[in-house]
Design a protein around this motif. Structure first.
Motif, short mmCIF file in Angstrom:
data_model
loop_
_atom_site.label_atom_id
_atom_site.label_comp_id
_atom_site.label_asym_id
_atom_site.label_seq_id
_atom_site.Cartn_x
_atom_site.Cartn_y
_atom_site.Cartn_z
N THR A 1 0.84 -1.19 0.00
CA THR A 1 0.00 0.00 0.00
C THR A 1 0.87 1.24 0.00
O THR A 1 1.82 1.33 0.80
CB THR A 1 -0.93 0.03 1.22
OG1 THR A 1 -1.66 -1.21 1.29
CG2 THR A 1 -1.91 1.18 1.13
N ALA A 2 0.54 2.19 -0.88
CA ALA A 2 1.26 3.46 -0.95
C ALA A 2 0.38 4.57 -0.40
O ALA A 2 -0.82 4.65 -0.72
CB ALA A 2 1.66 3.76 -2.39
N TYR A 3 0.98 5.46 0.42
CA TYR A 3 0.25 6.55 1.05
C TYR A 3 0.90 7.88 0.69
O TYR A 3 2.12 7.96 0.45
CB TYR A 3 0.27 6.42 2.58
CG TYR A 3 -0.31 5.13 3.11
CD1 TYR A 3 -1.64 5.05 3.49
CD2 TYR A 3 0.47 4.00 3.27
CE1 TYR A 3 -2.18 3.88 4.01
CE2 TYR A 3 -0.05 2.81 3.78
CZ TYR A 3 -1.38 2.77 4.14
OH TYR A 3 -1.90 1.59 4.66
N ASP A 4 0.09 8.95 0.72
CA ASP A 4 0.65 10.30 0.55
C ASP A 4 0.94 10.90 1.91
O ASP A 4 0.77 10.24 2.96
CB ASP A 4 -0.26 11.18 -0.29
CG ASP A 4 -1.61 11.48 0.40
OD1 ASP A 4 -1.74 11.18 1.61
OD2 ASP A 4 -2.50 12.00 -0.28
N ALA A 5 1.39 12.15 1.94
CA ALA A 5 1.82 12.79 3.18
C ALA A 5 0.68 12.94 4.18
O ALA A 5 0.89 12.99 5.40
CB ALA A 5 2.42 14.15 2.88
N ALA A 6 -0.56 12.99 3.68
CA ALA A 6 -1.72 13.13 4.57
C ALA A 6 -2.23 11.78 5.07
O ALA A 6 -3.19 11.73 5.84
CB ALA A 6 -2.84 13.88 3.84
N GLY A 7 -1.61 10.69 4.61
CA GLY A 7 -2.04 9.36 5.03
C GLY A 7 -3.09 8.74 4.15
O GLY A 7 -3.60 7.66 4.46
N ALA A 8 -3.45 9.42 3.06
CA ALA A 8 -4.44 8.86 2.14
C ALA A 8 -3.80 7.78 1.27
O ALA A 8 -2.62 7.88 0.88
CB ALA A 8 -5.02 9.97 1.26
N VAL A 9 -4.59 6.74 0.96
CA VAL A 9 -4.10 5.66 0.12
C VAL A 9 -4.04 6.11 -1.32
O VAL A 9 -5.04 6.58 -1.88
CB VAL A 9 -4.99 4.43 0.26
CG1 VAL A 9 -4.55 3.34 -0.72
CG2 VAL A 9 -4.95 3.87 1.68
N LEU A 10 -2.87 6.00 -1.93
CA LEU A 10 -2.70 6.33 -3.34
C LEU A 10 -2.88 5.13 -4.24
O LEU A 10 -3.40 5.23 -5.35
CB LEU A 10 -1.30 6.93 -3.58
CG LEU A 10 -1.02 8.28 -2.93
CD1 LEU A 10 0.44 8.68 -3.20
CD2 LEU A 10 -1.95 9.34 -3.48
N ALA A 11 -2.42 3.96 -3.76
CA ALA A 11 -2.53 2.74 -4.56
C ALA A 11 -2.29 1.55 -3.66
O ALA A 11 -1.64 1.64 -2.61
CB ALA A 11 -1.50 2.73 -5.69
N THR A 12 -2.87 0.40 -4.05
CA THR A 12 -2.66 -0.84 -3.31
C THR A 12 -2.55 -1.99 -4.31
O THR A 12 -3.10 -1.92 -5.40
CB THR A 12 -3.79 -1.10 -2.30
OG1 THR A 12 -3.46 -2.25 -1.51
CG2 THR A 12 -5.12 -1.33 -3.01
N SER A 13 -1.82 -3.02 -3.89
CA SER A 13 -1.63 -4.18 -4.75
C SER A 13 -1.49 -5.42 -3.89
O SER A 13 -0.87 -5.37 -2.82
CB SER A 13 -0.37 -4.01 -5.60
OG SER A 13 -0.11 -5.16 -6.38
N GLY A 14 -2.08 -6.52 -4.35
CA GLY A 14 -1.97 -7.78 -3.63
C GLY A 14 -3.26 -8.22 -3.02
O GLY A 14 -4.26 -7.53 -3.04
#
Length: 481
Positions: free
Chosen positions: A468-481
């Motif tokens: 899971t990738a997050y931005d500086a605010a903690g929002a999810v940008l992308a997920t895989s798996g």
């Protein structure tokens, strides 16, 4: 302290000496071919009552007090003599592999006169002796393998070449015909390689047999590796009869001898040694019951000959005998530090991540492959502790999505979308860890990520991990798996 510290592979490549200060004296005539007996300092002769000289267990280790500027201590290990066994004889016993040095028994300094060394070399990346492409005269040695006579600087080789294996007889100051005759009578089938009595060149006798058989150092003893930008220094030290310095010193182009740390030794270019660099330079000497070698290789930086001498002098001067507690403290510093790009076998110009997980010092690197017709990205992972690694390729996903690459070694990584400040990896056991983020990625704004999963591969039929990738605010940008 005996065998509690084993050799750790450091990409791969030692260490050394007692507490006397000083540097090598490398005058204009040092290493000049054609020197005669009596010139230069009197190095320990190779002759003695016993032919075989093997390393003995170290009573105290050698350490380095100050790492020269521009270098990093990347490997430190001790191999006890009983572990230096790889030759399987007819009885099924494993023995040290030894080369035999022949010389003039009348000379106090064996290396002042004509010498012949008979030995073997094995390896996949490098072997001792001239490369397969080196020009030479083919000769019949009475073997199924082809033989060649190859002049190389101050010495001449007779080599039997096979697949990934070389057996050789190499001499300095010896007639080519005598060398060929010696090679025809060479016995390479035992742990201690030797010449038949009627094949020994006139005036020479077998004086010493020992390891290493294809370069100075290696095998048993203390090993230290230091690396810098395009530079590697390898230091090896064993406790042994000073005579062993004659066998190690043969590999250096120094027919007269050179003073090293106030002791008679050898200094010069390495000729045909199994170190992977034809421009390597080194020092070999005996001091306070130790036989020591220090070798510097410069990789592709062929124009930095002056740097080689400065680096050698600095490392030689900084070595001393220490305690096992100091030795373990230095080793602990290495094992707890994430590997730097300079010590990684992976290309490190971009997309580089590394870390420490338990006993594993891992690296993961990803970069565009300029040779791929599909526009693939190339990946490289390596565990510096175990010496295992993998390479592969990934097709770039649409910009904004995650790229994920996993290997059986447990090292996983990929590329996170623009704006990513954090990447987490959740394993099948539910544990979550933060991946290491590189400063850059293959496309603008992207970042390469990497981590190590101790439980890998997962049980059959289970998704290996979730990224899971997050931005500086903690929002999810992308997920895989």
């Amino acid at each position: 302290m005996t065998s509690r510290i084993r050799v750790r592979t450091a990409v791969l490549a030692a260490l050394v000496v007692a507490g006397v200060s000083g540097c090598a004296d490398t005058g204009d005539d040092a290493g000049a071919p054609g020197s005669v007996a009596g010139e230069g300092p009197a190095r320990p002769g190779a002759g003695g009552d016993e032919l075989v000289v093997d390393a003995l267990p170290l009573e105290a280790p050698v350490i380095i007090d100050a790492v020269p500027e521009g270098l990093l201590l990347t490997g430190l290990s001790y191999r006890p003599p009983e572990d230096d066994l790889w030759f399987n004889d007819a009885a099924g016993d494993y023995l040290p592999a030894r080369a035999t040095l022949y010389g003039d028994p009348a000379l106090a300094d064996t290396l002042d006169g004509p010498v012949v060394l008979v030995g073997t070399s094995t390896g996949s990346a490098t072997i001792a002796g001239p490369g397969y492409e080196a020009p030479g005269e083919e000769v019949d040695l009475g073997s199924d393998l082809p033989g060649r006579v190859v002049p190389d600087s101050d010495r001449t080789w007779v080599v039997l070449e096979g697949n990934d294996y070389t057996e050789f007889v190499v001499g300095r100051g010896i007639d080519d015909d005598e060398l060929v005759a010696a090679a025809r009578g060479a016995d390479f089938a035992s742990a201690t390689t030797a010449l038949a009595a009627d094949a020994v060149p006139a005036g020479l006798e077998p004086l010493i047999a020992g390891s290493a058989q294809d370069r100075p150092g290696s095998g048993a003893g203390v090993h230290m590796f230091l690396r810098g930008d395009g530079t590697q220094v390898t230091v090896n030290a064993v406790r042994a009869d000073p005579r062993l310095a004659a066998l190690w010193g043969f590999w250096l182009e120094d027919a007269s001898g050179t003073t090293v740390r106030g002791n008679p030794g050898s200094a010069g270019d390495l000729q045909g040694a199994n170190v992977g660099d034809p421009d390597a330079r080194g020092r070999v000497w005996a001091e306070d019951g130790l036989v020591i070698s220090v070798v510097v290789t410069m990789g592709a930086d062929r124009d930095r000959a002056g740097d080689r001498e400065q680096v050698l002098d600095q490392v030689v001067e900084a070595l001393r005998v220490g305690t096992w507690e100091e030795f373990e403290a230095l080793d602990g510093e290495i094992q707890s530090r994430p590997p730097t790009a300079v010590e990684s076998p992976c290309p490190s110009d971009s997309g580089y991540t590394s870390g420490v997980e338990g006993n594993s010092r891992w690296v993961f690197q990803l970069a565009p492959n300029p040779y791929s017709s599909w526009g693939e990205w190339s990946t490289c992972s390596f565990d510096l502790t175990s010496g295992g690694g993998n390479g592969g390729s990934v097709l770039p996903p649409p910009l904004g999505e995650l790229a994920v690459s996993g290997f059986g070694s447990g090292i996983v990584g990929g590329v996170a979308p623009p704006g990513t400040t954090r990447v987490t990896v959740t394993a099948v056991d539910g544990s979550t860890r933060d991946a290491v983020l590189a400063a850059d990625g293959p496309r603008p704004g992207e970042r390469v990520w990497g981590t190590y999963l101790p439980v890998f591969p997962p049980p059959g039929g289970t998704a290996p991990f979730t990224v899971t990738a997050y931005d500086a605010a903690g929002a999810v940008l992308a997920t895989s798996g």
